[in-house]
Every structure is written in C-alpha cells, then in structure tokens.
Design a protein around this motif. Structure first.
Motif, mmCIF file in Angstrom:
data_model
loop_
_atom_site.group_PDB
_atom_site.id
_atom_site.type_symbol
_atom_site.label_atom_id
_atom_site.label_comp_id
_atom_site.label_asym_id
_atom_site.label_seq_id
_atom_site.Cartn_x
_atom_site.Cartn_y
_atom_site.Cartn_z
ATOM 1 N N ASN A 169 0.814 -1.223 0.000
ATOM 2 C CA ASN A 169 0.000 0.000 0.000
ATOM 3 C C ASN A 169 0.845 1.268 0.000
ATOM 4 O O ASN A 169 0.599 2.202 0.765
ATOM 5 N N GLY A 170 1.869 1.285 -0.846
ATOM 6 C CA GLY A 170 2.670 2.482 -1.026
ATOM 7 C C GLY A 170 3.733 2.731 0.028
ATOM 8 O O GLY A 170 4.309 3.819 0.072
ATOM 9 N N ILE A 171 3.999 1.745 0.882
ATOM 10 C CA ILE A 171 4.988 1.914 1.954
ATOM 11 C C ILE A 171 5.909 0.695 1.984
ATOM 12 O O ILE A 171 5.460 -0.440 1.872
ATOM 13 N N TRP A 172 7.200 0.952 2.157
ATOM 14 C CA TRP A 172 8.163 -0.128 2.359
ATOM 15 C C TRP A 172 8.163 -0.545 3.823
ATOM 16 O O TRP A 172 8.189 0.308 4.711
ATOM 17 N N HIS A 173 8.122 -1.845 4.063
ATOM 18 C CA HIS A 173 8.126 -2.386 5.421
ATOM 19 C C HIS A 173 9.325 -3.313 5.606
ATOM 20 O O HIS A 173 9.748 -3.988 4.671
ATOM 21 N N ASP A 174 9.810 -3.358 6.842
ATOM 22 C CA ASP A 174 10.903 -4.267 7.191
ATOM 23 C C ASP A 174 10.346 -5.655 7.491
ATOM 24 O O ASP A 174 9.201 -5.806 7.925
ATOM 25 N N VAL A 175 11.199 -6.643 7.269
ATOM 26 C CA VAL A 175 10.895 -8.021 7.637
ATOM 27 C C VAL A 175 11.826 -8.384 8.788
ATOM 28 O O VAL A 175 13.039 -8.202 8.698
ATOM 29 N N ILE A 176 11.253 -8.885 9.854
ATOM 30 C CA ILE A 176 12.026 -9.276 11.027
ATOM 31 C C ILE A 176 12.255 -10.778 10.978
ATOM 32 O O ILE A 176 11.306 -11.557 10.857
ATOM 33 N N ALA A 177 13.528 -11.167 11.046
ATOM 34 C CA ALA A 177 13.890 -12.588 11.071
ATOM 35 C C ALA A 177 13.939 -13.040 12.525
ATOM 36 O O ALA A 177 14.527 -12.372 13.378
ATOM 37 N N MET A 178 13.301 -14.176 12.784
ATOM 38 C CA MET A 178 13.294 -14.742 14.128
ATOM 39 C C MET A 178 13.633 -16.223 14.015
ATOM 40 O O MET A 178 13.439 -16.831 12.958
ATOM 41 N N GLY A 179 14.135 -16.795 15.096
ATOM 42 C CA GLY A 179 14.449 -18.209 15.067
ATOM 43 C C GLY A 179 14.475 -18.807 16.461
ATOM 44 O O GLY A 179 14.538 -18.096 17.475
ATOM 45 N N ILE A 180 14.444 -20.122 16.476
ATOM 46 C CA ILE A 180 14.572 -20.884 17.707
ATOM 47 C C ILE A 180 15.364 -22.138 17.362
ATOM 48 O O ILE A 180 15.208 -22.702 16.276
ATOM 49 N N ILE A 181 16.259 -22.540 18.269
ATOM 50 C CA ILE A 181 16.987 -23.779 18.055
ATOM 51 C C ILE A 181 16.605 -24.765 19.169
ATOM 52 O O ILE A 181 16.056 -24.376 20.193
ATOM 53 N N ALA A 182 16.883 -26.015 18.904
ATOM 54 C CA ALA A 182 16.422 -27.091 19.786
ATOM 55 C C ALA A 182 16.845 -26.905 21.228
ATOM 56 O O ALA A 182 16.108 -27.272 22.142
ATOM 57 N N SER A 183 17.995 -26.310 21.481
ATOM 58 C CA SER A 183 18.475 -26.151 22.849
ATOM 59 C C SER A 183 17.925 -24.902 23.552
ATOM 60 O O SER A 183 18.146 -24.724 24.747
ATOM 61 N N ASP A 184 17.199 -24.055 22.822
ATOM 62 C CA ASP A 184 16.604 -22.871 23.444
ATOM 63 C C ASP A 184 15.461 -23.273 24.368
ATOM 64 O O ASP A 184 14.774 -24.270 24.127
ATOM 65 N N PRO A 185 15.227 -22.469 25.397
ATOM 66 C CA PRO A 185 14.073 -22.755 26.255
ATOM 67 C C PRO A 185 12.771 -22.551 25.481
ATOM 68 O O PRO A 185 12.679 -21.648 24.646
ATOM 69 N N ARG A 186 11.811 -23.404 25.754
ATOM 70 C CA ARG A 186 10.485 -23.278 25.152
ATOM 71 C C ARG A 186 9.504 -22.993 26.278
ATOM 72 O O ARG A 186 9.132 -23.900 27.017
ATOM 73 N N PRO A 187 9.092 -21.729 26.389
ATOM 74 C CA PRO A 187 8.174 -21.380 27.476
ATOM 75 C C PRO A 187 6.881 -22.180 27.393
ATOM 76 O O PRO A 187 6.407 -22.509 26.308
ATOM 77 N N ALA A 188 6.309 -22.470 28.524
ATOM 78 C CA ALA A 188 5.048 -23.235 28.573
ATOM 79 C C ALA A 188 3.852 -22.351 28.303
ATOM 80 O O ALA A 188 3.864 -21.193 28.434
#
Length: 188
Positions: A169-188
């Motif tokens: 719609n006439g505006i440039w937007h940023d894309v945010i890269a996110m990730g998780i790896i197997a050893s990261d904590p996974r909140p409940a």
C-alpha cells in the motif's frame, strides 16, 4: 549433536497435533473452503504480505498434492472442526536440520484469541521432539506486532531485520527474522 540425520522426506507421515483448544490435522482437500476464505481475506493477506491471488482449482490441486511432499509439513488449524488457518514447515534443509515456519489464520474473527500461539507451540514441539530438527526460522513483517509477541511467547528470538523488504500500500516495510533452536528454552 555431532551428526545430523534428517531425512529429505521427514514430513512424509504427518501426525495430528493437539493443544488445549486447537487440533492441527494434515491439510487436505476437505479444507478447501477454509483455505479459500483465508486466502481471500484482506487482513490475512496483508499480514502475510500475499500480493497474488489464488483460484479455487489452483488451491484444490495444491491440497491434493500435499501427501506426495515429504519435504514440507502443512497442517490445518481447527477448533471443534472449524477451520482457523494453516501452519507450515517449509524450506527443509536436511544437512543443517533446519526449516522455516509460517502460519496464517482465516481472518480478524480469530486473531488475538491465542490460536496462533497454541498452534505455533505444537509445531515447534513437533519439529524438535519428533522430526529431530535443530532450527526453526521465520519471518514476520514489522507491522505485525501481535505475531511477533506470539512468536516470542513460543521461544523465538529476534535475529535480524531485512530492511524495506515488503512493498505494501505504497509503503516499504521491514521483515524481522526470528528463530529458535532445539536447545533454546520453550516457554510453557
């Protein structure tokens, strides 16, 4: 993990994943109506940056071909049988035990109710605990703050920004890269 042993068709036999309120079942031709509703919803299209349109025959063919794809996992997100959206693991990189994640809900009537967070947790748990992957990455647009918070609740961390990557719609937007790896904590 000293060696990585992820098959190129690790997603050949997809299980049903369940949460407290959602059920993720392998996406199938029976989900055509829900997919068409989701793919045509203006807000769902904006949140996913989807410029192109899809016709019913194209979506029907896509759904019919999914069981032949062992390199991608597509689930329908449902609640008491109602189609809420889809969750997908794609861009499988077997040598690096890595995959990308995307999710889309049908529209504003189901946004902000926790369905996306619950579905994301179920898919992340599957990716690490069943499929044996090491990393799950995703991209989210800067204006989709609700999704960013949801991903953070599931353990994803912000890794970087692709500046001006979406024209909407006439505006440039940023894309945010996110990730998780197997050893990261996974909140409940």
């Amino acid at each position: 993990m000293s060696t990585v042993d992820v098959s190129h068709d690790v997603f050949r036999q997809l299980p049903v994943l369940t949460g407290d309120r959602v059920r993720l079942e392998p996406l199938a031709p029976s989900h055509l109506d829900g997919m068409m509703r989701m793919l045509s919803d203006p807000e769902a299209r904006r949140l996913t940056g989807t410029h192109r349109t899809f016709d019913e025959d194209e979506v029907r063919d896509h759904l019919a071909a999914l069981p032949l794809r062992g390199d991608r996992a597509h689930w329908a997100i449902t609640d008491d049988g109602a189609f809420l959206g889809e969750a997908v693991l794609h861009e499988l990189d077997p040598p690096n035990a890595s995959v990308q994640f995307r999710i889309c809900l049908v529209g504003p009537e189901v946004f902000g109710r926790g369905y996306g967070t619950e579905a994301t947790r179920a898919v992340v748990d599957y990716a690490f605990d069943v499929a044996g992957l090491h990393r799950v990455g995703l991209e989210v647009f800067d204006f989709n703050v609700r999704a960013q918070r949801s991903y953070e609740k599931c353990g994803f961390v912000r890794e970087g920004v692709h500046r001006g990557a979406l024209w909407w719609n006439g505006i440039w937007h940023d894309v945010i890269a996110m990730g998780i790896i197997a050893s990261d904590p996974r909140p409940a």
